[in-house]
Structure formats: C-alpha cells, structure tokens
Scaffold this motif. Sequence first.
Motif, PDB file in Angstrom:
ATOM      1  N   ASP A 314     -89.411 -54.750  -2.681  1.00 18.12           N
ATOM      2  CA  ASP A 314     -89.480 -55.865  -1.726  1.00 18.12           C
ATOM      3  C   ASP A 314     -89.207 -55.352  -0.318  1.00 18.12           C
ATOM      4  O   ASP A 314     -88.521 -54.363  -0.128  1.00 18.12           O
TER       5      ASP A 314
ATOM      6  N   THR B  32     -82.875 -55.400   2.641  1.00 19.62           N
ATOM      7  CA  THR B  32     -84.269 -55.667   2.288  1.00 19.62           C
ATOM      8  C   THR B  32     -84.423 -56.185   0.872  1.00 19.62           C
ATOM      9  O   THR B  32     -85.450 -56.735   0.513  1.00 19.62           O
ATOM     10  N   ASP B  33     -83.406 -55.994   0.044  1.00 18.70           N
ATOM     11  CA  ASP B  33     -83.483 -56.355  -1.371  1.00 18.70           C
ATOM     12  C   ASP B  33     -82.611 -57.587  -1.619  1.00 18.70           C
ATOM     13  O   ASP B  33     -81.394 -57.542  -1.461  1.00 18.70           O
TER      14      ASP B  33
END
Lengths: 457, 457
Positions: A314, B32-33
């Motif tokens: 992601d 980001t995760d």
Amino acid sequence: MSLDAVLAKIDDDLPNATERLLNLLRIPSVSTDPAFKRDCDDAADWLVADLKMLGADASKRLTPGHPMVVGHIDGDGPHVMFYGHYDVQPVDPLDLWDTPPFEPAIEDTPAGKVISGRGSSDDKGQLMTFVEACRAWKDVHGSLPCKISFFFEGEEESGSPSLVPFMVKNAEELKSDIALICDTGLFESKVPSIVTMLRGLVAEEIIVKGPDRDLHSGMYGGVAMNPIRVLSNIITGLHDGTGRITLPGFYDAVPELADEIRAQWQGLGFDHAKFLGDVGLSVPAGEQDRTPLEMIWSRPTCDVNGIWGGYAGDGFKTVLPAEAGAKISFRLVGQQDPDAIHEAFETYVRSCLPEDYTVEFPLGKGSKASQMSIKDPAFEKARKALSDEWPNPAAYVGCGGSIPIAGHFKDILGVDAMLIGFGKDDDQIHSPNEKYDLESFHKGIRSWARILDALSA
Amino acid sequence: MSLDAVLAKIDDDLPNATERLLNLLRIPSVSTDPAFKRDCDDAADWLVADLKMLGADASKRLTPGHPMVVGHIDGDGPHVMFYGHYDVQPVDPLDLWDTPPFEPAIEDTPAGKVISGRGSSDDKGQLMTFVEACRAWKDVHGSLPCKISFFFEGEEESGSPSLVPFMVKNAEELKSDIALICDTGLFESKVPSIVTMLRGLVAEEIIVKGPDRDLHSGMYGGVAMNPIRVLSNIITGLHDGTGRITLPGFYDAVPELADEIRAQWQGLGFDHAKFLGDVGLSVPAGEQDRTPLEMIWSRPTCDVNGIWGGYAGDGFKTVLPAEAGAKISFRLVGQQDPDAIHEAFETYVRSCLPEDYTVEFPLGKGSKASQMSIKDPAFEKARKALSDEWPNPAAYVGCGGSIPIAGHFKDILGVDAMLIGFGKDDDQIHSPNEKYDLESFHKGIRSWARILDALSA
C-alpha cells in the motif's frame, strides 16, 4: 463381458464416485510450495489406499521430491498404463476464490452441476475418471478387460524433477502396450479429442542485480541504473513489433504446419472470437499472420509468468531496489531444443545488462515438444469409443500446454501415449475458482469404460 | 546567555538524550501501511508528552490521516518554527536487517558508534537533535533564546495528504520568522550544509488490466497479450537510449544550471566514483552529458519504485496474469508542473495500451520543486554557526530528494525555510539496516544550540 452393465453401474454409483473425489480434493497437494510437502504425501497415501480397494498391488514410491504412486491389476487383454497427477497448482490470489479452494463442493450453476475446488479439473478429477471406470468394471465383472497399471505423479505442476529418473530406473515395471494420459480437455468444451501434438516448455527465472543495496530514489535515482528498468528492457526486447520472438535461431527448428493438418484444424470450426471473448478480449496478440488455433497448437511462444521488484505494498516508497526478477517461459514446438533455447535466452539477457549488473538463472529447465504416432490401431479404437459416448465424433487435435510425460513414455519406455481428457475451456485451471463439470466427470468415467472395452476387443 | 554552558550540558546529557531517542525509535510508526495506524498515534503521543516536559504548550492535532504534533514555547528573540516528521518508511525486505528494525541499539562499528533502527536517521533521530538542544538551553538557563514552535508530521513518508489542509487551516498559529527543517544530511558525510534547492515529486501507480481473469499460458500464451509485457513496454519507453525521459514537454520548464552555481558545486569536490562505489556501482546511468551531482540536484528523473504481476513465489506457475502494476515516480526541478507531468504520463501510458486493455491510476499526486531565498540574514547566521561546530565550513547545496514542506512554508505561510540536517550517505535511509551516527546526533544537537544562539543575536 458386457459394457452396458458397466455403464449402468457407473450411472448408479456416480454419487459415491463424486464423494470419493471430494475427499481427494480436500488434500491441498500444492507441489511447487514446500509448505505443502506433507499434503502431497497425504494425497499419495490416499491414492494407494484407493487402488488397494480395487485389488491393485499399489504402493507409494519415494523420490527426492514428492512420491509416485504405482499400482498394477492383472488381467487378460492388452497391458494398459494410465497416467495422471495428484498435485495441484498454487491457489493465489486467494481473495479471488468464491469458495475456499480446498473445500470442494457440488454446486448448481446455470450451466449445470459442477465440482468446485483446486484440482477438480487439473488433474484429480480427471485422474479419478479412470479409477472409477476400473472400479465399475471390477464391481460388475469381478475383473478388468485389460491388464492395468496406474502411474500417478505428484510433481507435474512443479516441473516433474523426479519423473525421468524414476521412469528410467523402473522402466521394466512401467512398460505397457499403450499409455493413457488424462490431463487434457474436450475440444471447444464439446468435441471429445485425442491430443497428438504437445508443445514443450522451457521455464526460466531471472534475477537482475545492480546496486548492492536498496537505494533512495531521491539520492540515486537517474544516476544508478534501476533494475526494474533493466528487467523491463529485457522483457520488451524478447518480441519484435510483429509479435515474433527475437532470440537468434529461435524459429530454426519450428516446422511449418502441413497443409492437411491445417485443413483438418480449419474443419474443426474453432470459434476464435468466442475463445478470446470468454476471457474479456477481442483482438489476438502474437504473430499477426497466424490464426489463434495455429498459434496455440503449432507455434512457439514466450510469456512472462511473474515479475517482482521494489515496493508493491500500500502507499508509496521512493526506493530504487537492488534487484528485480521475473519468471519467463517458452512453449516449444517441432524439434526446438530446450537446452539451445535456454542458452540463447541466457546470452540475450546477459547482452542486455548495463555495466555493474549481474544476473542469476535459478531455473532454466525444459522439455521438448511431442508428436504422437497415430498409426497404432489403439488410437482409432479409442477415437470410436469416445465418439460413441459423446454427441460429437472425436477428433485428433493439438494442445498448447506442455505435458512432457507423453514424450517420456515414447523416449524412455518406447510406448505410445494417448492423451484423452474431459476438461472444459471454462474450468479455470491454474486460476481461482477452478471447477470440473459433473458431466465431464460422469461421461469421462463412461468414456474410459468404453475405451477399455474397445482396447480389449 | 552563555552558549558554552549549553554545549557542556549537551555533552553531559548525551546518554540520556540517546535513551530518549531509543524509546521513540521503538514505536513502529510506518505511515504508509494502515496496519501501523495505532503506532503512528503512539509516536505522536510520545512527542506531545516530551514537549510538555520542556514546558511547551503541546498537543496532538487530529487529521483525516495521522495526527500532527504542535507545540509552542514563549521566549524573547525571533520566532523560530522547527519541522520534523515522526513517521518512518516500511521495513521490507525484513530478512535483510541485521537486527530487528524496531529494536534500536547503540552499536560499535569500525567507523564509530551508531544508533541502529528504522527512523534513527530519517527522521526521528534528526527531529530529536532539535528537541534535545532546546532541552539543554532550558535546563541551563531556564528559558530559550528564541520563541520556539514545534511542528511534527506523521505522513511525510506517505505523501503528506493532510499537511497542506492543516497548514492552511492553522496558518496564523504556524507563522514564524524563520522555519528550520531537519530532514537532510551532511554533504559527502562531512560538510555541514543548508539546502537551498529541493526537487519536487510526482508519485504514480499504474495497474494495467487485460484478460478478465488469470489464464493458463499454455492455452492463451501468445494469443492473449500479456499484461507484464504491456507494462514492460510502458516502462522501457519512458527513457530513450541516452537516458532522457521521453514524455512530451517533460523538459520544457527545466532551467539550465547557472554558471556560478555549477562552479560552486564543482568547488565542493564531490567524489562521483565514491558515491557510486559506495553502493557497488562504477558507471553512472542517466543523461550522459551531466555529472552525477548535477543530475541529483538539478535534473528531473523518472524511476520505477516497484513492480508486480503474476506468480512470484517459489517454483513456477504457468500463469498469464490478468493484470500487472508498477509504482513510478518523477523528481521535478525548476518550474515543472506536477499536474502537467501527471497528464503527460497518463496520456503516454494510455497510448501504449493494446486493444482490450485498460489502466488505472490510483495515485498521481505531486509537489513542485523548491528554491530558497538566501538573502534572509538568518541563512548566513546559521551557516556560520554550523561552521563553528564542524571541522569543515558549511555550504549551500542542492538536494535530490523531495521535501515539499519547504515549499509549503513559503507558499502558505510566507516563511523562508532552512533545511539543515546531519544524516550521512551511508545511513541506509529507506533501506534495511538504517542507522544514525552517534556523532551526527551529538554534534547535531550542538549545532542547533549554536544556531539558536546565532539567530537570537
């Protein structure tokens, strides 16, 4: 012995036969992934036990990889060897399966009943059509119309590393008058067929390595060559603008299709638009001067089966990765030599590398294409038997896939092989939601009963 | 107020300062995760608590993404805003780390002591250099030489989606006389520097879709265009044979480097061979008529940061995948417009698609390059303060990375930003085994103490 009684028995016993298949499908025998080694072993044990119930002298035979299963049942008539494989493809992407791949079930669909689950079509369901045909013969008549041997492999989906050594070592035991292989399909999902041409396969993996660590693309981007760009250049250069493969000498041993075979294939009325439309496409890629059927059965190909490198999760990561890799396969025809193709590929890849780059080739194994001799009268007997079972008469066809076992029967044992199967084009083999039509299973069993009867005549 | 006493306090307190940093590094705040959302929140809480210990009016400020941390300490002298980010990059590939990324430690190496762990250099270690400098001032003198504001972000490594809205909404609160940003490095690991040019960034993702399902490459290979081939063609076509990016108009707003800046950069004596040799390379890629330093600081780039498609596990799977994807980024310079670059990229990608193919662009966001004005006397004060701390005099330099915050301070708040950092080239930021030299941490704290002193004069 009466064939009709056997066919009636098959019809009566179909629910039990299906239940037995579901039990086999519940075993997740994914051969390519070491995590499933134990399950492959369990599937082999299951088959040994089932063959013993038929009265076969059956045993699990260890190899450096997954075991083979071999069984023999004495009988009059010709000696028939049957081959199938009990291993299955990986199931990823798992989230695309409507039901869990190893929880098989009989499902009602608008097109009829299907058996769902990984391996239902490729190849456990097909393998069991023959076993069930033998069971019905045995139940009705107490014996079989031919001498039968069973030979089940557990590494077909992972390159069959143990197959040739095992066949060479056990050649005397495995010899027969004819070999039967059930790992193919009905032509266009409706015409029973015997495959007489099979493509070979070279399976390659390349890992391209540049910088000695992952880099920050803001710091090294542009200055350090990016391994994903190198890999993309390699892949792009494998085909020219017309779809031809560019490796030097690649087409040297590729025969032109004989006119009579092309005419026979044209007579099959293959629906190219439907073939593509079934998977959401309308325009064929590949060599522009060939029909799709000609491409699939008689032309070599090069495909990228997987690619990876950098950050694929992601969000975003501004990484310039140290390496990138791909799995690339070639389908071979005619006399194309797998070793020569591998060498040409390796030379080409190395020629694409920038300064400072290295490449690894962890695989690079292959098998030649096969061409059956249909002069053996068994072929015509089987073709007629198939024609009796199905609405359409059976045909001799080619096959785009690679089933090296057919070549091995000929090369190692001197035995001709007949490839007969009942899969359909929408069986989703190698994909999520694999299924096998209950009709394929039922009429498949009946087909083998008829073929055994015909071969014994 | 005496600077010397503050520097002495910093030296004495270094073990405690280091221990505080290790505590912050143990929080796996990977922005980001989504799996680490809670950890990002924990890191923000940790910072709020630490700023409160300094006597700051500090609070966690919620956003649609990860929270901001804002704190203020009143004082005489100019109003100084300090920016850093508490989020970190993902840690994969995890198996390349010598020690777990979120179990930081002080390690002895042949080159001296280092602080190991994800975020040690980028940016938690750098962020804490300023906090610790303030702590020492406060401890010694009971107050600070400037009015100080702290502004910590938790989304810097994931595109800063909440940053601009937050700055716009809180512009009055965030305004100051000068902004300090600690997210850069020492030039060539030894020359302290103030960054005056920063590249912009456009981060793209493309997902190329062809057949409506994964196919068997033996059945459809050659006939169905392979999405990995399509993707490779797209990537290959983004550069020409000389390393230039091929998007139409891409270089239109790229200025040529002024002669005096080129001369100044040449005076830095950048060791191009060592820069490449440090990461196992010897030959620069990219535009062949530019030096690597010029490429990194003043030229735009295009890199592939990730690629995926098909089967990438152990063994082999003869799949022809339904789709393949890549993450691709552009570094921008001069007046290059992120929106125009995105449009040119999208137009190019669509022009590469074969019949039946579609493509998705889930990202496509960007920031312009920044150019600081060094006419503000604060720049020269800071440069002299840095020169006093380090063996080499400080320099004004460019930066290959993209730190959009500097542009936002100017555009949204009308405040000039000074980018000063103490990272080294071998800190492995964004890579496994990230570290921050204990010397960088120690002298970084001392540098900020000197800069605060200089700015207050």
